[in-house]
Design a protein around this motif. Sequence first.
Motif, PDB file in Angstrom:
ATOM      1  N   GLU A 143      -2.378   0.564  -4.229  1.00  0.00           N
ATOM      2  CA  GLU A 143      -2.032  -0.633  -3.591  1.00  0.00           C
ATOM      3  C   GLU A 143      -1.829  -1.748  -4.683  1.00  0.00           C
ATOM      4  O   GLU A 143      -2.708  -1.992  -5.339  1.00  0.00           O
ATOM      5  CB  GLU A 143      -3.236  -1.578  -2.620  1.00  0.00           C
ATOM      6  CG  GLU A 143      -2.711  -2.776  -1.821  1.00  0.00           C
ATOM      7  CD  GLU A 143      -3.620  -3.101  -0.704  1.00  0.00           C
ATOM      8  OE1 GLU A 143      -3.470  -4.117  -0.458  1.00  0.00           O
ATOM      9  OE2 GLU A 143      -4.590  -2.500  -0.630  1.00  0.00           O
ATOM     10  N   GLU A 183      -0.527  13.410  -6.315  1.00  0.00           N
ATOM     11  CA  GLU A 183      -0.685  12.628  -4.747  1.00  0.00           C
ATOM     12  C   GLU A 183      -1.873  11.884  -4.915  1.00  0.00           C
ATOM     13  O   GLU A 183      -3.041  12.078  -5.083  1.00  0.00           O
ATOM     14  CB  GLU A 183      -0.873  13.887  -3.814  1.00  0.00           C
ATOM     15  CG  GLU A 183      -0.616  13.244  -2.471  1.00  0.00           C
ATOM     16  CD  GLU A 183      -0.753  14.307  -1.389  1.00  0.00           C
ATOM     17  OE1 GLU A 183      -0.488  13.956  -0.006  1.00  0.00           O
ATOM     18  OE2 GLU A 183      -0.832  15.467  -1.656  1.00  0.00           O
ATOM     19  N   THR A 184      -1.603  10.271  -4.288  1.00  0.00           N
ATOM     20  CA  THR A 184      -2.588   9.471  -4.377  1.00  0.00           C
ATOM     21  C   THR A 184      -2.129   8.269  -3.518  1.00  0.00           C
ATOM     22  O   THR A 184      -0.948   8.410  -3.059  1.00  0.00           O
ATOM     23  CB  THR A 184      -2.741   9.013  -5.749  1.00  0.00           C
ATOM     24  OG1 THR A 184      -3.977   7.971  -5.761  1.00  0.00           O
ATOM     25  CG2 THR A 184      -1.658   8.365  -6.282  1.00  0.00           C
ATOM     26  N   THR A 185      -3.147   7.417  -3.280  1.00  0.00           N
ATOM     27  CA  THR A 185      -2.523   6.243  -2.455  1.00  0.00           C
ATOM     28  C   THR A 185      -3.211   4.897  -3.296  1.00  0.00           C
ATOM     29  O   THR A 185      -4.268   4.971  -3.437  1.00  0.00           O
ATOM     30  CB  THR A 185      -3.351   6.303  -1.039  1.00  0.00           C
ATOM     31  OG1 THR A 185      -2.676   7.248  -0.244  1.00  0.00           O
ATOM     32  CG2 THR A 185      -2.998   4.938  -0.204  1.00  0.00           C
ATOM     33  N   ARG A 187       0.796  -1.036  -0.031  1.00  0.00           N
ATOM     34  CA  ARG A 187      -0.001  -0.105   0.052  1.00  0.00           C
ATOM     35  C   ARG A 187       1.042   1.157  -0.087  1.00  0.00           C
ATOM     36  O   ARG A 187       1.698   1.447   0.915  1.00  0.00           O
ATOM     37  CB  ARG A 187      -0.950   0.159   1.279  1.00  0.00           C
ATOM     38  CG  ARG A 187      -1.948   1.221   1.327  1.00  0.00           C
ATOM     39  CD  ARG A 187      -2.730   1.065   2.629  1.00  0.00           C
ATOM     40  NE  ARG A 187      -3.876  -0.155   2.129  1.00  0.00           N
ATOM     41  CZ  ARG A 187      -4.765  -0.639   2.779  1.00  0.00           C
ATOM     42  NH1 ARG A 187      -4.916   0.159   4.060  1.00  0.00           N
ATOM     43  NH2 ARG A 187      -5.575  -1.519   2.693  1.00  0.00           N
ATOM     44  N   ARG A 204       1.309   5.308  -0.464  1.00  0.00           N
ATOM     45  CA  ARG A 204       0.804   6.686  -0.509  1.00  0.00           C
ATOM     46  C   ARG A 204       2.157   7.580  -1.152  1.00  0.00           C
ATOM     47  O   ARG A 204       3.176   7.684  -0.439  1.00  0.00           O
ATOM     48  CB  ARG A 204       0.687   7.480   0.838  1.00  0.00           C
ATOM     49  CG  ARG A 204       0.135   8.710   0.860  1.00  0.00           C
ATOM     50  CD  ARG A 204      -0.372   9.164   2.035  1.00  0.00           C
ATOM     51  NE  ARG A 204      -1.022  10.832   1.944  1.00  0.00           N
ATOM     52  CZ  ARG A 204      -2.059  10.843   1.390  1.00  0.00           C
ATOM     53  NH1 ARG A 204      -3.099   9.987   1.318  1.00  0.00           N
ATOM     54  NH2 ARG A 204      -2.678  12.274   1.683  1.00  0.00           N
TER      55      ARG A 204
END
Length: 524
Positions: free
Chosen positions: A396, A392-394, A360, A362
């Motif tokens: 997985e 900017e993001t997260t 995961r 970020r």
Amino acid sequence: MSHTVKEGITMNVRRNGPKLGFARRRCAVSAMCVCAVLAVTAARAQTQPFSATVRDLTEETQHIVIPLNRSVLVETTTETARADVVASTIVDVQPVSPKQLLLTGKSFGTTQIILWGEADRRSMLEVSVELDTQALQAAIRDVDPQAEVNVRSVMGSIVLTGTVSGPEEASRVVDIANLFLPYQSLDAGIAGVRNHLRVAGEQQVLLRCLVAELNRSATRQLGINGFLAGDDFRDAFVINQLGGINPINMGAAADALVSDTIPFLTGTEGVPLTTTPTLSLGFPRVQMQLFLKAMADNSLLKILAEPNLVCISGETATFLAGGEFPIPVPQGNQQVTIEFREFGVRLNFTPLVNAHQRIRLRVRPEVSETDFSAAIQIEGFAVPGLTNRSAETTVEISSGQTIAIAGLLSEEVKAFASRIPGVGELPVLGALFRSVEYRRNMTELVILVTPEIVAPLDGQQLSPVPGDSITPPTDFEFYALGMIEGGTPRSEDSPEVEDYSVSGDPNNLAIRGPWGYATIRDAR
């Protein structure tokens, strides 16, 4: 008084005769012996110190673990005469039969029980009251079958050790362990879960980030200014100042009579020709001059940034390759302070390694550069603007996979047309009375990220770093050939001091060096 007693005894002996006197004498002797023994014992007690003997029953002690609020049955080989409990608040002892005792755990802790049998025979039991961890162990196996977790109960607290598949599984194991704590212990604040779990596998992540941008722009412009006048302005004159391509200073001469011919005046030194027009045409006989601004520009911008950064799971890493530019900040009273603003290639990311090699992530990549076309003036200083591309993001993904976290396809078209109404709309001559501009910008941007779970390398596994293949040039390569880098990499056993020899006549020199031979003809 003592004396009277002696006389009475003597008198009795005399009256009763020899038989009674012998008995009296034997009693008196016995009393004297008892007094002597007591006197000797008292004397010894005063001379010898008091002492005690400690008997260690550790080797004979049996250890028993009783779950809280549960009982165990203890059987003895002989009848138990007495059972002494050190802390009755921890364990309750109830006799069931002469050879059986029922022990019940009442509260967390450890205590001792001493059992007394026949002929003062003793046996010691060390009893610990803890939580029942078997049910918790089974629940953990259901949550994470791949985990190797050891569960222990210490003074009412649950201690978790071992390895789990990922951070999420570790959090679930702790949550389940909290459910097995008794409420009364939690209220008293004496119990809790001690998490000593480790996540299996490597916990370091290498992030490869790729920022690629292609920017195309095209500009087309056409503008015309000019003037047209008759012979010495006898008839008329026309001036086109549309768009202000070139300033024209034309007008009647001062103190000129209208009845006479007005001279042709275009300023003191003539019509000034600036750098704005790209073409100027003049026709002296007809007193006509044209100023044209015709331009077709095409530009191409390509940006490719690929920062790489390694970070441990759960931590934040920052990378910046760029610089800072000063920004003057007026403070009043003609005082100016300087602040600095960063620009360049920046990468911030926080990885979290989960089970099954899932990561995961970020991430926040940014590419910025100074733009002086958008500069402003502050206290006489030119402060440039910034052209910024960031995301900017997260996400997985699995280790080694690549994902595009941002993309941009932009096309911008701008067209401007300025004309003089009427004449500016004519098919051919109208070009003299209008100005047109056409701009087109196309931008393609993509940001890719590739996280990988990595492990440290041994010293012999290191790859060559930038600059390892660069060697300094020899004297011949530097002076004769003009090389600033050596032609061939130098080996470790190459001599640091190079020997040279020159032979031959001045017209034909032969130079011998580490590289071989070189011949210079007509050395003069």
